[in-house]
Structures are given as structure tokens and as C-alpha cells.
Design a protein around this motif. Structure first.
Motif, PDB file in Angstrom:
ATOM      1  N   ILE A  53       0.778   3.731  -3.049  1.00 18.58           N
ATOM      2  CA  ILE A  53       0.857   5.002  -2.684  1.00 18.58           C
ATOM      3  C   ILE A  53       1.761   6.253  -3.840  1.00 18.58           C
ATOM      4  CG2 ILE A  53      -0.174   7.222  -1.634  1.00 18.58           C
ATOM      5  CD1 ILE A  53      -1.947   4.441  -0.206  1.00 18.58           C
ATOM      6  N   TRP A  91      -5.500  -3.306  -0.984  1.00 18.62           N
ATOM      7  CA  TRP A  91      -6.051  -3.839  -0.508  1.00 18.62           C
ATOM      8  C   TRP A  91      -6.293  -4.712  -0.425  1.00 18.62           C
ATOM      9  CZ3 TRP A  91      -4.016  -3.031   4.680  1.00 18.62           C
ATOM     10  CH2 TRP A  91      -3.980  -3.783   5.923  1.00 18.62           C
ATOM     11  N   PHE A 141      -4.994   2.571  -2.104  1.00 16.04           N
ATOM     12  CA  PHE A 141      -5.138   2.187  -0.819  1.00 16.04           C
ATOM     13  C   PHE A 141      -6.264   0.679  -1.344  1.00 16.04           C
ATOM     14  CE2 PHE A 141      -7.109   1.152   3.024  1.00 16.04           C
ATOM     15  CZ  PHE A 141      -6.147   0.901   3.967  1.00 16.04           C
ATOM     16  N   VAL A 195       0.908  -1.368   0.199  1.00 14.77           N
ATOM     17  CA  VAL A 195      -0.004   0.499   0.223  1.00 14.77           C
ATOM     18  C   VAL A 195       0.571   1.726  -0.545  1.00 14.77           C
ATOM     19  CG1 VAL A 195      -1.440   2.019   1.461  1.00 14.77           C
ATOM     20  CG2 VAL A 195      -1.918  -1.323   1.332  1.00 14.77           C
ATOM     21  N   CYS A 196       2.137   1.848   1.043  1.00 11.31           N
ATOM     22  CA  CYS A 196       2.878   2.581   1.251  1.00 11.31           C
ATOM     23  C   CYS A 196       3.661   2.850  -0.345  1.00 11.31           C
ATOM     24  CB  CYS A 196       3.716   2.370   2.180  1.00 11.31           C
ATOM     25  SG  CYS A 196       2.559   2.514   3.597  1.00 11.31           S
TER      26      CYS A 196
END
Length: 568
Positions: free
Chosen positions: A374, A499, A495, A370-371
């Protein structure tokens, strides 16, 4: 009058809009409410015929064994029977069942008073046989004969067993590794055993409120624990001494037991070669069926978070017995308060899900993806959108048309070529296919940012050029701060996409240690798919971050969509 009619029409319109919104919210929240409800249920509540929306509270039972009274004493009408016919025969049912119910000895009801026990047994017996009686036999003349035909001694025993609650401990097994490699199995009347050894359980201390008895279940003789916590306090223990020589290879031990559905806690202590091993977490006495409960001595497996943990771990403390060739096993039952029982019941599926699978390893992998996704999506998409929106270069419009044309290609068409390219690059079974693509931007995100950037006044860019800024400085110091709401919306979209991504990890990953949470839950379903409570608990834990993110960032999300030129 006309003004009143206009005001009434306006209010009716508003009420209609609000009603539609509330109705839609309620409708779409039903699956989420069912997920929460199921995550709080025990196994028996999940297999009931009718959907149980409100999980029941654990019973208050300081004494055991007992008859479970949660089924009630009311005689229920079968679905296919006419209400008028039911009212005519309802009073005949209890007298017709009385001969077989009264034949049950009073000591078979445990600590439940005899009158209450027979009333509960009557209701349970009727519930078990009512579906077997044809609907046309519900008459005053025919029903007593039908009841006598189905309510025989065997059926009474089955109905009593269904509502009877007691702690039964059967065989004790000492094992070398896992479920195989049994070193010693101890228990009375083990089927197939040539020389069975009795466990010889005894009460740990001279407690008058606790006794042991033998109970025969399907050819096995188990030890049944009777207790009365009204007089005994918080703990009651039973212990046994086992003959065992091969102590060096001992890794796990197990108990075949049945709980009394009291939600009290069961602890174990194993002492061997002067070492004492206590269970770290209790086993909750929630069920009413027999099962094998495994306890594992401290081992390297405790640090391997990829294993499916179907055992309870133990910790080593100082022991008091040093007798070689003997093993001492103590089982203690802790009486907990009503609040503790409720907490244990409603959090049981969550704790089991976190213990059963490497949940936190899956979470860390998902957070990493996710990090990085993004960051890459925001940076690459904004950079490309800046080039299309604010820079003039040859072929810009043609490249823009070509970029938009890629949206028309279905993802299913590129699925196999993408997999072949990933395999040729040597990235199969790595996390690279799940994040490298975000470094090249997304057509949808580029389109959003381009529309936003085109609305930024040209004067701001000219002023920055006069101050000596180059194109990179204008992009970083002028454009990016102004498109912050759209960047927030892109972050939320990325996200949620990362996810919840399931197809990507399913295609490119085969090593469980690299699973994100979405694929980890799928693997969990294949292993423990029959336990809907644990599955719903794990799914709810996965859903909560998405819900929390939306509520925290919904203002930026709405602004990003509104200011980017996307309407509706």
C-alpha cells in the motif's frame, strides 16, 4: 390524471430498481451464507444428501448411552414412489418391520425408553432399506415380502449401530514420536497382538451414576462408559494403571475412542515419574465414529508454529504418583450446559483451523505484504502521475502513450520471463518478488491519479510557487492532500489485490514459513481438504478483513472513483 400516471410510473421504476438491487444482493450473498453455514456444521451435516442451511443444535443428553432421536420416528417416502401408492402402503411398513425390531433386546437401547428406542430404530431401519426396494414393489401385496428380504438381523444391527450413541474407549498407545515409534499399546483383544494387555479401566470414584461395560466392535472389545449426569454432577472420571518402563522416551499418548455426539468435554491426565500432565484444551465428544486422539507432552514442537497440529497439547503440574515402571491415565467427562455445547459446536471448526495450521504466521506475512505494498503503490503511483499531469518535459506524451500500451500486454505473456528474471536475481523463495514491483507504480493507479490531478486548478500551483515552494513541496503539500480520496481507493485496491494474491506466492515461494494466508489456505486444503467445515471457517476468517475494510472505507472508495474521472 396524467400527473397520477407519471407518479405511478416513477414509483414503479424505483421499485424495479430497488427490487433488482435487492435480488442481486441476495443472489451474490448465497455463497457467503453457505460458507458461514458450513463453517458451523459438524462432519455428519456436511455429507448429507440434502443441503443443510441451518446447522442443528447439539442434543441435550444428560444420560449415555442413548438412541439419537434427531432423525425422528416418521417413515419417509422414497423419491421415486408415487404419493398415491405411498399412502396405500405406508401403514403396512411398521407392522412388517416389527418382528425384527422387537427381537432386539431392550438393553440395546441404552438409557432411551424401550418404546421410543424401537420407534426410532424402525424409522432408521426403513430409511436404510427403502432405497433398495424397487419402486414397482410398493404395493400392498409385494411390499411386506420385500421388507422381509432386506430387513434381516444383520441390517438391524447396522441400523441400530448408526443411531446408537455411546462413549467407547479402545486401545491406549504410548509413543516415542508421532504416529510411529509405538512403545506400548494396551487394549483387550488387539488384532495381531501375541500377548494383549487389558487396560482395566475403573471408575475414578465410587459413583453409582457411572458404570463401565464391554462392547465388541468388529473384533475389538472396547470399554463403554455409561453415565447419568442427572445424579452425578459435573464430572465423571475413569482411570487405568499401565505397566511401562521406558518413561524417558515418552512423547505422546493416544486414545482410540468414539464419542457419543453429546458435545460434552473430555479431559485427560497422565501421571508418570511423579509428573502430572493435564490436557490444555478438551476433546469434544462430537462424533459417532472411532478415531485416534493424540495428546502430546510438553516439547519443543509446541513452539514450532509450522507443524500441522493434529494433537492436543498438555501442561505439566505436580504429580502424586512416584511408582517407577507404572503410568496412570485418567479420562474425565465434563457435563456442560446447553449454551456451552452450542458455543463449542459453532466455534469448533474455527478453533480447529487456528490450531491445525500456523494461521497467525500466515496472517502476519500477509499483513506485512499489505502494508508495504500500500505504501509503495501510493507513493510511486502518485509521484509518476504528478510528473505526467503537472510537469512539462520533453517526450512526455510519447512516454504516456508507451505506458498505456503496456496495459495491452496480457499477464500470461510476461509470466515466464518474470519468473526467469526473479530467479536470476536470486529472489526465488523470498518475499521480494511480492512487493518490489509495487515500488515502480501501477499503470491503472497512475491513470486514475493523473486524471484527478489534471482537474486541480493551476492557480493553487502558481500560488505555491510564489510562496517559494519547489516541485517536491508542491507535490507533497498541495497535490497529495487534494487527491486523498483517490489515494484511499488505491489503498483499498492494493489491499484486496495483495490479500487475495495466490498466483504470485505460488510461483515464487516454496518455504511454508513464508506463505501468506492465501497460499497457506491452499496448503491447508491439500492436507485437510476432506474437512469442509474447517476449510470454510479458515476461508471466512480470511474474507472478513476485506469485508470490514470495504464497509469502513466505502465512502472514500466511491469518492476516489467518482473524482478520478472513471465513470460507470
Amino acid at each position: 390524471m396524467q400527473e397520477y400516471g407519471t407518479r405511478f410510473s416513477r414509483n414503479a421504476y424505483r421499485l424495479g430498481i430497488y427490487g433488482a438491487l435487492i435480488s442481486g444482493a441476495v443472489m451474490f450473498s448465497i455463497p457467503f451464507a453457505y460458507m458461514i453455514s458450513t463453517s458451523l456444521k459438524e462432519d455428519d451435516e456436511q455429507v448429507q444428501k440434502d443441503v443443510v442451511w441451518v446447522p442443528r443444535l447439539p442434543p441435550s443428553c444428560p444420560q449415555s448411552p442413548y438412541i439419537d432421536s434427531r432423525g425422528g420416528t416418521a417413515l419417509t417416502k422414497p423419491d421415486g414412489v408415487n404419493p398415491e401408492a405411498w399412502r396405500a402402503v405406508e401403514a403396512l411398513i411398521a407392522p412388517a418391520l416389527a418382528p425384527v425390531v422387537n427381537a432386539v433386546p431392550a438393553d440395546q437401547f441404552g438409557t432411551t425408553p424401550e418404546a421410543a428406542g424401537r420407534a426410532l430404530l424402525t424409522a432408521a431401519l426403513w430409511q436404510d432399506i427403502a432405497g433398495k426396494i424397487p419402486d414397482d414393489k410398493f404395493t400392498a401385496a409385494a411390499l411386506p415380502a420385500e421388507i422381509a428380504r432386506f430387513a434381516d438381523a444383520d441390517q438391524v444391527d447396522k441400523s441400530l449401530t448408526r443411531i446408537f450413541r455411546a462413549i467407547d474407549i479402545g486401545t491406549v498407545s504410548l509413543r516415542a514420536a508421532g504416529e510411529s515409534g509405538v512403545l506400548l499399546r494396551v487394549g483387550a483383544n488387539i488384532p495381531g497382538a501375541t500377548d494383549p494387555v487389558d487396560a482395566n479401566w475403573v471408575i475414578s470414584e465410587a459413583v453409582e451414576a457411572a458404570t463401565l461395560s464391554r462392547r465388541t466392535q468388529k473384533g475389538r472389545i472396547d470399554t463403554e462408559l455409561h453415565y447419568d449426569f442427572k445424579e452425578a454432577g459435573g464430572f465423571i472420571g475413569m482411570e487405568t494403571e499401565l505397566p511401562f518402563e521406558n518413561t524417558a522416551s515418552l512423547k505422546t499418548f493416544s486414545l482410540r475412542l468414539k464419542g457419543d455426539a453429546s458435545w460434552n468435554r473430555l479431559w485427560t491426565v497422565l501421571e508418570v515419574d511423579g509428573k502430572r500432565y493435564e490436557s490444555k484444551t478438551p476433546y469434544l465428544l462430537f462424533g459417532k465414529r472411532y478415531g485416534e486422539v493424540f495428546f502430546q507432552l510438553p516439547s519443543p514442537d509446541d513452539d514450532n508454529d509450522l507443524l500441522i497440529r493434529d494433537w492436543i497439547t498438555t501442561r505439566e503440574t505436580a504429580g502424586k504418583f512416584n511408582t517407577k515402571g507404572r503410568v496412570y491415565l485418567t479420562v474425565m467427562v465434563e457435563n456442560t450446559s446447553g449454551w456451552t455445547k452450542t458455543w463449542d459446536k459453532f466455534t469448533y471448526n474455527y478453533r480447529q483451523a487456528l490450531h491445525y495450521i500456523p494461521f497467525w504466521r500466515y496472517v502476519l506475512t500477509s499483513l506485512f505484504l499489505v502494508c508495504i505494498n500500500i505504501f509503495l503503490s501510493i507513493f510511486s503511483s502518485s509521484l509518476v502521475a504528478y510528473a505526467f499531469a503537472r510537469l512539462n518535459w520533453p517526450g512526455r506524451n510519447y512516454c504516456w502513450a508507451l505506458l498505456l500500451a503496456t496495459v495491452m500486454i496480457p499477464g500470461q505473456v510476461t509470466l515466464i520471463p518474470t519468473f526467469l528474471i526473479i530467479k536470476w536475481l536470486g529472489w526465488f523463495n523470498t518475499l521480494k518478488p511480492l512487493w518490489v514491483g509495487h515500488a515502480f507504480g501501477s499503470v491503472f493507479f497512475i491513470f486514475m491519479l493523473r486524471e484527478f490531478m489534471k482537474g486541480i486548478p493551476k492557480d493553487l500551483e502558481d500560488a505555491a510557487k510564489i510562496d517559494g515552494c519547489n516541485y517536491w513541496q508542491i507535490y507533497w503539500n498541495v497535490i497529495l492532500p487534494l487527491v486523498r480520496p483517490t489515494l484511499a481507493a488505491i489503498g483499498i485496491f492494493t489491499f484486496m489485490g495483495t490479500w487475495n494474491d495466490f498466483m504470485g506466492p505460488l510461483m515464487f515461494l516454496s518455504d511454508q514459513s513464508k506463505y501468506p494466508l492465501s497460499l497457506g489456505l491452499f496448503a491447508f486444503q491439500t492436507v485437510a481438504g476432506g474437512n469442509q467445515g474447517m476449510l470454510m471457517a479458515a476461508s471466512l476468517l480470511m474474507t472478513l478483513p476485506v469485508i470490514a475494510l470495504f464497509f469502513v472505507a466505502q465512502r472514500h472508495f466511491i469518492q476516489g472513483l467518482a473524482f478520478s474521472g472513471i465513470k460507470g
